[in-house]
Design an enzyme around this catalytic site. Structure first.
Site: not given
Length: 407
Positions: A153, A179, A190, A276, A402
């Site tokens: 993703t 992933k 997680t 991220e 995000n």
């Protein structure tokens, strides 16, 4: 044990493929299929979040039933979480599509999803994806790599690894893919991870090994403090290596468990480093703690602290932030026993010594912290237990990613 090329297709009898189903993404593959030519004993661990995705509950039922598992279908883009009865119907439709096109019982098909929570999956696209993938299954390394890319993703790199080792005079192979980049926090597990092996082992021992290894690998990573609704680790063993089935704890069991630990730790660290917006892998290593639980708590508190993570991003040797995180972690210790160091490929530097700050070389500290992987090394001097946790720095890009995740 030897690290070899590949991932989920490295072990004998496993095939994989991927497809562009356009479930959410329009310009990349977003479905993957992992398939074993023979039914597998299976083990799994799942999120501790009370809000569990439909696919998590579907897979838990298979793992806990004692029945075999033969295929896993994974989609990215939509998580199938908080989706009510429609979510379960999507799981069943996907599994029954595998039954139709692969000839395997639908109750041996696991499903996994990752992406936006609260959106319904387009079942027609899932079913069409399964049909397309049933025609392109392949045991090549490339097929496994392509599958690992299809489940991404916000990941920036795919994550896969494989090893081989000897059991009962036979060469056994263990491979995996995972992933995970955001919504990453300990308490199993997680992320999504899929491990395949041609080892012959009893279901009970496979589950015990997986559950134990998770404690020091996937449960020791954190990116943002958010435990996902979809966290799933599935391990499938088809027995095609031809070894005598492992049915009791022995040297062979320990050899397998060592390989499993390596694979899980490798994938866990890859996820932490790919957090991220991250620019660095952030490791906390706690040694000589009173017991294992304290060591785990302390190391996870260090990498989980936002102030610690921003210090790592800024290459600031502000050791007080790390001690502060230890202090509120819940573990009991005497700060006057603690030694703290910063460490990387560029050296190791003590900055705190048994309750007293040390005058240290700031330029050397900066050099150490500019590395792509930085370790905070803590000697508790109170016992002989140790643990390591992994995370990443906190950058401006985390907020950017995000803030517009659904778009």
């Amino acid at each position: 044990m030897k690290v070899i090329e590949g991932g989920v297709t490295a072990a004998t009898g496993f095939e994989a493929t991927s497809a562009m189903a356009q479930i959410k993404y329009k310009d990349r593959t977003d479905m993957a299929l992992v398939y074993s030519k023979e039914p597998c004993v299976c083990a799994g661990t799942f999120t501790s979040n009370v809000v569990k995705a439909a696919c998590v509950m579907w897979d838990k039922k298979i793992v806990e039933s004692g029945e075999p598992m033969q295929a896993v279908v994974i989609n990215s883009g939509i998580a199938n979480a908080c989706t009510g009865k429609e979510g379960f119907d999507a799981c069943e439709a996907t599994a029954k599509a595998c039954q139709e096109h692969l000839g395997v019982p639908y109750n041996t098909v696991a499903v996994a999803s990752t992406g936006v929570i609260g959106m319904q999956l387009p079942v027609d696209k899932l079913v069409a994806g399964v049909e397309a993938m049933s025609k392109t299954l392949d045991g090549s390394i490339k097929a496994g790599t392509d599958a690992s890319k299809a489940i991404m993703t916000t990941d920036t790199v795919n994550k896969e690894v494989a090893v081989s080792f000897e059991i009962d005079g036979k060469t056994v192979t263990l491979g995996g893919m995972s992933k995970g980049s955001g919504m990453i926090h300990p308490n199993m597990c997680t992320m999504l991870a899929f491990i395949t092996t041609d080892l012959a082992i009893s279901k009970a021992l496979l589950q015990e090994a997986v559950s134990d290894v998770v404690k020091d690998t996937f449960n020791m990573i954190t990116v943002d403090g958010d435990t996902s609704t979809n966290d799933t680790l599935l391990c499938m063993a088809n027995g095609l290596a031809g070894n005598k089935e492992i049915t009791e704890k022995s040297d062979d069991y320990n050899t397998f468990k060592e390989a499993l630990l390596f694979v899980c730790e490798y994938l866990a660290k890859k996820m932490a480093a790919d957090g991220e917006g991250a620019s660095k892998l952030f490791e906390a290593k706690v040694v000589n703690a009173r017991d294992k639980q304290d060591a785990r708590i302390l190391s996870r508190a260090i990498v989980g602290s936002n102030l610690s993570k921003t210090a790592i991003y800024g290459c600031d040797a502000n050791f007080g932030r790390f001690l502060c995180a230890m202090g509120y972690s819940g573990a009991e210790f005497d700060q006057n026993d603690v030694e703290l160091y910063f460490e990387s490929e560029f050296g190791k530097l003590k900055v705190f010594d048994k309750g007293t700050p040390i005058v240290f070389d700031e330029d050397k500290a900066l050099e150490i912290m500019k590395a792509d992987a930085v370790t905070v090394f803590v000697d508790m001097n109170e016992g002989n237990a140790s643990a390591t946790a992994w995370g990443c720095d906190l950058t401006y890009d985390y907020v950017k990613i995000n803030a517009d995740y659904r778009s």
